[in-house]
Structure formats: C-alpha cells, structure tokens
Design a protein around this motif. Sequence first.
Motif, PDB file in Angstrom:
ATOM      1  N   LYS A  88       0.844  -1.110   0.133  1.00  0.00           N
ATOM      2  CA  LYS A  88       0.032   0.228  -0.072  1.00  0.00           C
ATOM      3  C   LYS A  88       0.893   1.070   0.071  1.00  0.00           C
ATOM      4  O   LYS A  88       0.470   2.243  -0.462  1.00  0.00           O
ATOM      5  CB  LYS A  88      -0.893   0.022   1.248  1.00  0.00           C
ATOM      6  N   LEU A  89       1.880   1.111   0.814  1.00  0.00           N
ATOM      7  CA  LEU A  89       2.863   2.361   0.839  1.00  0.00           C
ATOM      8  C   LEU A  89       3.716   2.494  -0.440  1.00  0.00           C
ATOM      9  O   LEU A  89       3.619   3.741  -1.047  1.00  0.00           O
ATOM     10  CB  LEU A  89       3.879   2.348   1.848  1.00  0.00           C
ATOM     11  N   ASN A  90       4.079   1.448  -1.124  1.00  0.00           N
ATOM     12  CA  ASN A  90       4.579   1.429  -2.610  1.00  0.00           C
ATOM     13  C   ASN A  90       3.615   2.236  -3.466  1.00  0.00           C
ATOM     14  O   ASN A  90       3.961   2.926  -4.385  1.00  0.00           O
ATOM     15  CB  ASN A  90       4.945   0.137  -3.071  1.00  0.00           C
ATOM     16  N   ALA A  91       2.401   1.558  -3.305  1.00  0.00           N
ATOM     17  CA  ALA A  91       1.453   2.343  -4.578  1.00  0.00           C
ATOM     18  C   ALA A  91       1.106   3.780  -4.069  1.00  0.00           C
ATOM     19  O   ALA A  91       0.280   4.293  -5.231  1.00  0.00           O
ATOM     20  CB  ALA A  91      -0.068   1.607  -4.122  1.00  0.00           C
ATOM     21  N   LEU A  92       1.635   4.458  -3.142  1.00  0.00           N
ATOM     22  CA  LEU A  92       1.268   5.772  -2.992  1.00  0.00           C
ATOM     23  C   LEU A  92       2.538   6.436  -3.821  1.00  0.00           C
ATOM     24  O   LEU A  92       2.252   7.947  -4.051  1.00  0.00           O
ATOM     25  CB  LEU A  92       1.426   6.268  -1.575  1.00  0.00           C
ATOM     26  N   TYR A  93       3.349   5.875  -4.434  1.00  0.00           N
ATOM     27  CA  TYR A  93       4.387   6.839  -5.068  1.00  0.00           C
ATOM     28  C   TYR A  93       4.144   6.732  -6.571  1.00  0.00           C
ATOM     29  O   TYR A  93       3.603   5.857  -7.276  1.00  0.00           O
ATOM     30  CB  TYR A  93       5.800   5.720  -4.864  1.00  0.00           C
ATOM     31  N   GLN A  94       4.196   7.815  -7.250  1.00  0.00           N
ATOM     32  CA  GLN A  94       3.887   8.060  -8.574  1.00  0.00           C
ATOM     33  C   GLN A  94       5.439   8.578  -9.213  1.00  0.00           C
ATOM     34  O   GLN A  94       5.974   9.395  -8.562  1.00  0.00           O
ATOM     35  CB  GLN A  94       2.906   9.178  -8.892  1.00  0.00           C
ATOM     36  N   PHE A  95       5.805   8.087 -10.250  1.00  0.00           N
ATOM     37  CA  PHE A  95       7.126   8.320 -10.908  1.00  0.00           C
ATOM     38  C   PHE A  95       6.828   9.224 -12.063  1.00  0.00           C
ATOM     39  O   PHE A  95       5.979   8.555 -12.887  1.00  0.00           O
ATOM     40  CB  PHE A  95       7.786   7.320 -10.987  1.00  0.00           C
ATOM     41  N   HIS A  96       7.323  10.422 -12.309  1.00  0.00           N
ATOM     42  CA  HIS A  96       7.021  11.118 -13.660  1.00  0.00           C
ATOM     43  C   HIS A  96       8.471  11.175 -14.422  1.00  0.00           C
ATOM     44  O   HIS A  96       9.398  11.060 -13.739  1.00  0.00           O
ATOM     45  CB  HIS A  96       6.666  12.313 -13.339  1.00  0.00           C
ATOM     46  N   ASN A  97       8.220  11.334 -15.852  1.00  0.00           N
ATOM     47  CA  ASN A  97       9.851  11.313 -16.394  1.00  0.00           C
ATOM     48  C   ASN A  97       9.639  12.491 -17.468  1.00  0.00           C
ATOM     49  O   ASN A  97       8.272  13.191 -17.393  1.00  0.00           O
ATOM     50  CB  ASN A  97      10.232  10.056 -16.961  1.00  0.00           C
ATOM     51  N   PHE A  98      10.582  12.626 -18.298  1.00  0.00           N
ATOM     52  CA  PHE A  98      10.794  13.817 -19.245  1.00  0.00           C
ATOM     53  C   PHE A  98      10.022  13.613 -20.382  1.00  0.00           C
ATOM     54  O   PHE A  98      10.255  14.312 -21.382  1.00  0.00           O
ATOM     55  CB  PHE A  98      12.102  14.336 -19.405  1.00  0.00           C
ATOM     56  N   ASN A  99       9.359  12.399 -20.531  1.00  0.00           N
ATOM     57  CA  ASN A  99       8.638  12.036 -21.603  1.00  0.00           C
ATOM     58  C   ASN A  99       7.212  11.952 -21.241  1.00  0.00           C
ATOM     59  O   ASN A  99       6.475  11.822 -22.124  1.00  0.00           O
ATOM     60  CB  ASN A  99       8.892  10.410 -21.993  1.00  0.00           C
ATOM     61  N   ARG A 100       6.742  12.717 -20.400  1.00  0.00           N
ATOM     62  CA  ARG A 100       5.573  13.128 -19.866  1.00  0.00           C
ATOM     63  C   ARG A 100       4.871  11.818 -19.451  1.00  0.00           C
ATOM     64  O   ARG A 100       3.532  11.710 -19.864  1.00  0.00           O
ATOM     65  CB  ARG A 100       4.492  14.069 -21.007  1.00  0.00           C
ATOM     66  N   GLU A 101       5.502  10.854 -18.981  1.00  0.00           N
ATOM     67  CA  GLU A 101       4.733   9.573 -18.715  1.00  0.00           C
ATOM     68  C   GLU A 101       4.577   9.469 -16.903  1.00  0.00           C
ATOM     69  O   GLU A 101       5.463  10.156 -16.412  1.00  0.00           O
ATOM     70  CB  GLU A 101       5.719   8.507 -19.051  1.00  0.00           C
ATOM     71  N   THR A 102       3.458   8.803 -16.675  1.00  0.00           N
ATOM     72  CA  THR A 102       3.614   8.455 -15.187  1.00  0.00           C
ATOM     73  C   THR A 102       3.472   7.375 -14.855  1.00  0.00           C
ATOM     74  O   THR A 102       2.761   6.375 -15.918  1.00  0.00           O
ATOM     75  CB  THR A 102       2.204   9.408 -14.592  1.00  0.00           C
TER      76      THR A 102
END
Length: 252
Positions: free
Chosen positions: A155-169
């Motif tokens: 559940k803690l891991n699921a709170l993380y959202q990663f963004h990149n410079f390709n406009r992807e999440t």
Amino acid sequence: MSNSMSCFGYCNDCEEIHELPSSLAIPHCHALMAQLSMHKRIDFDVPLEASDPRLSTDMLYSKMRGRMFGILVCEDEHGKEVILRAFSSRHNGVWNVAGWVPPLVDEHAFVATVERGNLDIHPLTDLIDTLPKESKEWYLKLAERRLVSHGILAKLNALYQFHNFNRETRTLEQAFQLKKGIPVGTGDCCAPKLLNYAAIHGLKPLSIAEFFWGKETASGHRIEGNFYASCEEKCQPILGFMLCQGKQVVTD
Ligand SMILES: [Zn+2]
Ligand SMILES: [Zn+2]
C-alpha cells in the motif's frame, strides 16, 4: 567518481542506459555544503529565530549518522537556470521543508497508511508475545504478521507516482526496471525526488550530483563532503525510466 556516470539507469523501453552528468552541479553542491556547515540547520533560508529545531544538522552527527544531499541543475522553458536541492528520505522525521523539493509521496497519505497498518500489526505483536515461543500457533501468527506487513508495504509503494521527461507517469512497480523485489524507501533518495519535481514542473535536467553530509556511515563507506553515484539497489532500477526522454531519433 566518474563524472559521466553518477546518475544513470537502464531503460527497458529504449533498451539503453540513460544518464545525467554531474560536473555543472558540483560547484552548487560545494555552496550547499558551505551553507550547511555555517548554519548547522537545513532551514537556513529563514532567520534563526524562525527556524525549526528539528531541522538542525545535529542529528546527522548522532547515532543516526549522516545522509545524502543532492543538487539538480535545470533549465526552464525560457532557458533560465533553476537550481533544485534535496535531502534524502526524511530529516528527523520531517518530509517537507521550504526551499527543498518535496517527496514523491503525499506525507499525510503515507502517515495515515502507516497508522492504519499499525492498528493491524500491534494487536498481532501483542498476541505473539503471549504465545509460547516456537509453538504451532506462534509460527502461524508470525506468518500472519509477515503477510500483513507485506500488505502495508504494498500500500505504501502504491502511493508513489513516478514522472519522467517523456510526460509519462508510472507506479513504482511499473517504473522499477527489475522483476525482483522493490527495496523499502525506493523513491526517497535525492535523485528521484529531484528528477520527479523537474519532470512535473517542465524543467529540463542538465546536471545532478549527490554528496554525503554528517557522521560517516558505520561501514565507513560514506564520508562527509564526498560525492557518490545514485545508489545501485533503489535508484538505478528507476532512473532508466525517470531519465527517459523517449527514443532519440538519429537523422543524418
Ligand atoms: Zn538511492
Ligand atoms: Zn528510455
């Protein structure tokens, strides 16, 4: 440390290593070290009388030992230089400090998830303590507690959202390059905090460097004022995604 390979990771999409050089960020790191050694607190942007005692650097010289700090040099859409700074994980339990990039995770959602998890874990721990050690029920309850704590970590891991410079999440699980287990604290180091902030705010990353500040680690592997590459266990497997700017089309 090799300048060209301080922050890098393998990108599964492009099937190549993406990297960010460190040389431009190094002088800014030295300036930050000077601030830390002069003020002995990380909220040096505010006057001493307004400072938060929890943000003193004393704890970095205690049993807790030092931690990593980092600088990301970026450029905004007008080509203006923007300097971002980060401390790894939490400073004395504090996630958010003005003047520093925020964590990838929402602090309140994180704390609420930990507290809800404790409501499940603590009664189990109390029960386990009353059972005869190595009895059948003791083993069963230990296994149950292990399952519950894995569920909390997921559940803690699921709170993380990663963004990149390709406009992807991506979620942590999607962004993590390897198939095997994701270490606790992945995303809390300086490099992911800095890159995520830059990606969200449309800043172009130019250079990054991370240094250790405080009492050296017990192993002696990290020493105050020294620069280190992004860590192999937690950061390298997500940096390929985070540094991705899409497949570079080569024209001739
Ligand atoms: Zn790391
Ligand atoms: Zn890529």
